[in-house]
Design an enzyme around this catalytic site. Sequence first.
Site, PDB file in Angstrom:
ATOM      1  N   TYR A  26       1.019  -1.153  -0.024  1.00 55.65           N
ATOM      2  CA  TYR A  26      -0.057  -0.039   0.069  1.00 55.65           C
ATOM      3  C   TYR A  26       0.989   1.354   0.020  1.00 55.65           C
ATOM      4  CZ  TYR A  26      -3.998   3.016   1.761  1.00 55.65           C
ATOM      5  OH  TYR A  26      -4.786   4.209   2.013  1.00 55.65           O
ATOM      6  N   LYS A  47       0.698   3.741  -2.972  1.00 54.98           N
ATOM      7  CA  LYS A  47       0.327   5.471  -2.269  1.00 54.98           C
ATOM      8  C   LYS A  47       1.376   6.454  -2.783  1.00 54.98           C
ATOM      9  CE  LYS A  47      -3.810   5.385  -1.276  1.00 54.98           C
ATOM     10  NZ  LYS A  47      -5.147   5.586  -2.276  1.00 54.98           N
TER      11      LYS A  47
HETATM   12  N1  LIG Z   1     -10.092   5.728   5.483  1.00 56.40           N
HETATM   13  C1  LIG Z   1      -8.788   6.539   5.870  1.00 56.40           C
HETATM   14  O1  LIG Z   1      -8.602   6.884   6.814  1.00 56.40           O
HETATM   15  C2  LIG Z   1      -7.979   6.049   4.745  1.00 56.40           C
HETATM   16  C3  LIG Z   1      -6.556   6.931   4.957  1.00 56.40           C
HETATM   17  C4  LIG Z   1      -5.883   6.701   4.067  1.00 56.40           C
HETATM   18  C5  LIG Z   1      -6.102   6.726   2.827  1.00 56.40           C
HETATM   19  N2  LIG Z   1      -7.143   6.404   2.340  1.00 56.40           N
HETATM   20  C6  LIG Z   1      -7.714   6.387   1.022  1.00 56.40           C
HETATM   21  O2  LIG Z   1      -9.073   6.759   0.850  1.00 56.40           O
HETATM   22  C7  LIG Z   1      -9.619   6.155  -0.204  1.00 56.40           C
HETATM   23  C8  LIG Z   1     -11.071   5.571   0.135  1.00 56.40           C
HETATM   24  O3  LIG Z   1     -11.128   4.916   1.290  1.00 56.40           O
HETATM   25  P1  LIG Z   1     -12.140   4.653   2.272  1.00 56.40           P
HETATM   26  O4  LIG Z   1     -11.703   4.636   3.753  1.00 56.40           O
HETATM   27  O5  LIG Z   1     -13.442   5.326   1.912  1.00 56.40           O
HETATM   28  O6  LIG Z   1     -12.250   2.931   1.594  1.00 56.40           O
HETATM   29  P2  LIG Z   1     -13.642   2.051   1.536  1.00 56.40           P
HETATM   30  O7  LIG Z   1     -13.212   0.838   1.533  1.00 56.40           O
HETATM   31  O8  LIG Z   1     -14.720   2.518   2.370  1.00 56.40           O
HETATM   32  O9  LIG Z   1     -14.042   2.207   0.112  1.00 56.40           O
HETATM   33  C9  LIG Z   1     -13.256   2.082  -0.907  1.00 56.40           C
HETATM   34  C10 LIG Z   1     -14.247   2.085  -2.207  1.00 56.40           C
HETATM   35  O10 LIG Z   1     -13.328   1.572  -3.509  1.00 56.40           O
HETATM   36  C11 LIG Z   1     -13.925   0.598  -4.137  1.00 56.40           C
HETATM   37  N3  LIG Z   1     -13.046  -0.273  -4.946  1.00 56.40           N
HETATM   38  C12 LIG Z   1     -11.803  -1.119  -4.693  1.00 56.40           C
HETATM   39  N4  LIG Z   1     -11.474  -1.432  -5.702  1.00 56.40           N
HETATM   40  C13 LIG Z   1     -12.043  -1.039  -6.609  1.00 56.40           C
HETATM   41  C14 LIG Z   1     -11.837  -1.003  -8.198  1.00 56.40           C
HETATM   42  N5  LIG Z   1     -10.864  -1.857  -8.717  1.00 56.40           N
HETATM   43  N6  LIG Z   1     -12.578  -0.298  -9.099  1.00 56.40           N
HETATM   44  C15 LIG Z   1     -13.654   0.137  -8.473  1.00 56.40           C
HETATM   45  N7  LIG Z   1     -13.768   0.442  -7.253  1.00 56.40           N
HETATM   46  C16 LIG Z   1     -13.077  -0.328  -6.401  1.00 56.40           C
HETATM   47  C17 LIG Z   1     -14.622  -0.334  -3.095  1.00 56.40           C
HETATM   48  O11 LIG Z   1     -15.732  -1.206  -3.642  1.00 56.40           O
HETATM   49  C18 LIG Z   1     -15.056   0.502  -2.107  1.00 56.40           C
HETATM   50  O12 LIG Z   1     -16.543   0.993  -2.353  1.00 56.40           O
HETATM   51  C19 LIG Z   1      -8.533   4.882  -0.467  1.00 56.40           C
HETATM   52  O13 LIG Z   1      -8.104   5.294  -1.668  1.00 56.40           O
HETATM   53  C20 LIG Z   1      -7.864   4.920   0.652  1.00 56.40           C
HETATM   54  O14 LIG Z   1      -6.484   4.109   0.245  1.00 56.40           O
HETATM   55  C21 LIG Z   1      -8.177   6.297   3.383  1.00 56.40           C
END
Ligand SMILES: NC(=O)c1ccc[n+]([C@@H]2O[C@H](COP(=O)([O-])OP(=O)(O)OC[C@H]3O[C@@H](n4cnc5c(N)ncnc54)[C@H](O)[C@@H]3O)[C@@H](O)[C@H]2O)c1
Length: 256
Positions: free
Chosen positions: A165, A169
């Site tokens: 990851y 990222k």
């Molecule tokens: N939540 C956090 O604190 C956090 C921290 C750092 C980074 N992020 C980043 O933020 C973004 C959103 O995260 P989140 O926490 O809302 O995650 P989440 O798991 O709630 O949502 C992610 C969504 O992406 C979709 N997805 C995954 N692979 C896919 C693909 N190949 N094609 C289409 N859709 C796909 C999933 O079905 C899901 O609906 C991500 O990129 C994550 O790495 C989140």
Amino acid sequence: MTSIETDAATTTSNVTFDFNGQTVIVTGAARGIGLELGRFFCRSGATVYLVDFDADALDTATAEVGCRGAVADVSDTRSVRAVIDRAIAETDRIDVLVNNAGILRDRMLWKLTDEDYEQVMAVHAGGTFRFTRACVPHFRERGYGRVVNVTSYTGLHGNPGQANYAMAKAGVIGFTKTAAKELARFGVTVNAISPNAETRMIASIPDDKRAELTAQIPLGRFADPREMAAAVAFLASADAGYITGVVVPVDGGISI
Ligand SMILES: NC(=O)c1ccc[n+]([C@@H]2O[C@H](COP(=O)([O-])OP(=O)(O)OC[C@H]3O[C@@H](n4cnc5c(N)ncnc54)[C@H](O)[C@@H]3O)[C@@H](O)[C@H]2O)c1
């Protein structure tokens, strides 16, 4: 509900930006941060395409938000092009692309399989690359575009159990800066946020690790996903046209 949560909700629900007449694509938008961004852009007047590969969750999300949905895997070039072609055919424009889709396959480095590595790279780095690349001809033609990528603290600072990851990222950050330099002459800005929000992704972290992480956040909590909207909206707005290639931490200060 604590006062902090109440404050957070009040603050985010009052964010107003005008995206009337614009077309906005948000990937990974069936839930979590992407869904909240979709809600926000919809409320702000845009025609919004929520993109996700989870068709059932996407159906529920689009019905609830009242916007358009596109089932697509961000790691598949053909599906990505189909979403872009459809949005242009239906609305004649794309103004904003938010590359948010993400997955986790966390294990210590010595336990990570090729598949864990390849899947994570394909979604985060590959999806961001494919969607942005597909938008470029249209952005160039119009002389306008806003791309907001979603990276992570892990990509900036590393985190045990997330070598795949972190690599993906960090790649998103390098891509953001390079695309910003390449596309500036066409009126296109490319920026990123580094979020920290209470979603399914965070819920999957074991309790002890989660408590450890929370203790490191100066603001003392994970954000409500709605709190990501203000930074994304600002970077996606026409008014932010002189800001490009930056990563904005929306992370409660964890990266200080
Ligand atoms: N939540 C956090 O604190 C956090 C921290 C750092 C980074 N992020 C980043 O933020 C973004 C959103 O995260 P989140 O926490 O809302 O995650 P989440 O798991 O709630 O949502 C992610 C969504 O992406 C979709 N997805 C995954 N692979 C896919 C693909 N190949 N094609 C289409 N859709 C796909 C999933 O079905 C899901 O609906 C991500 O990129 C994550 O790495 C989140």
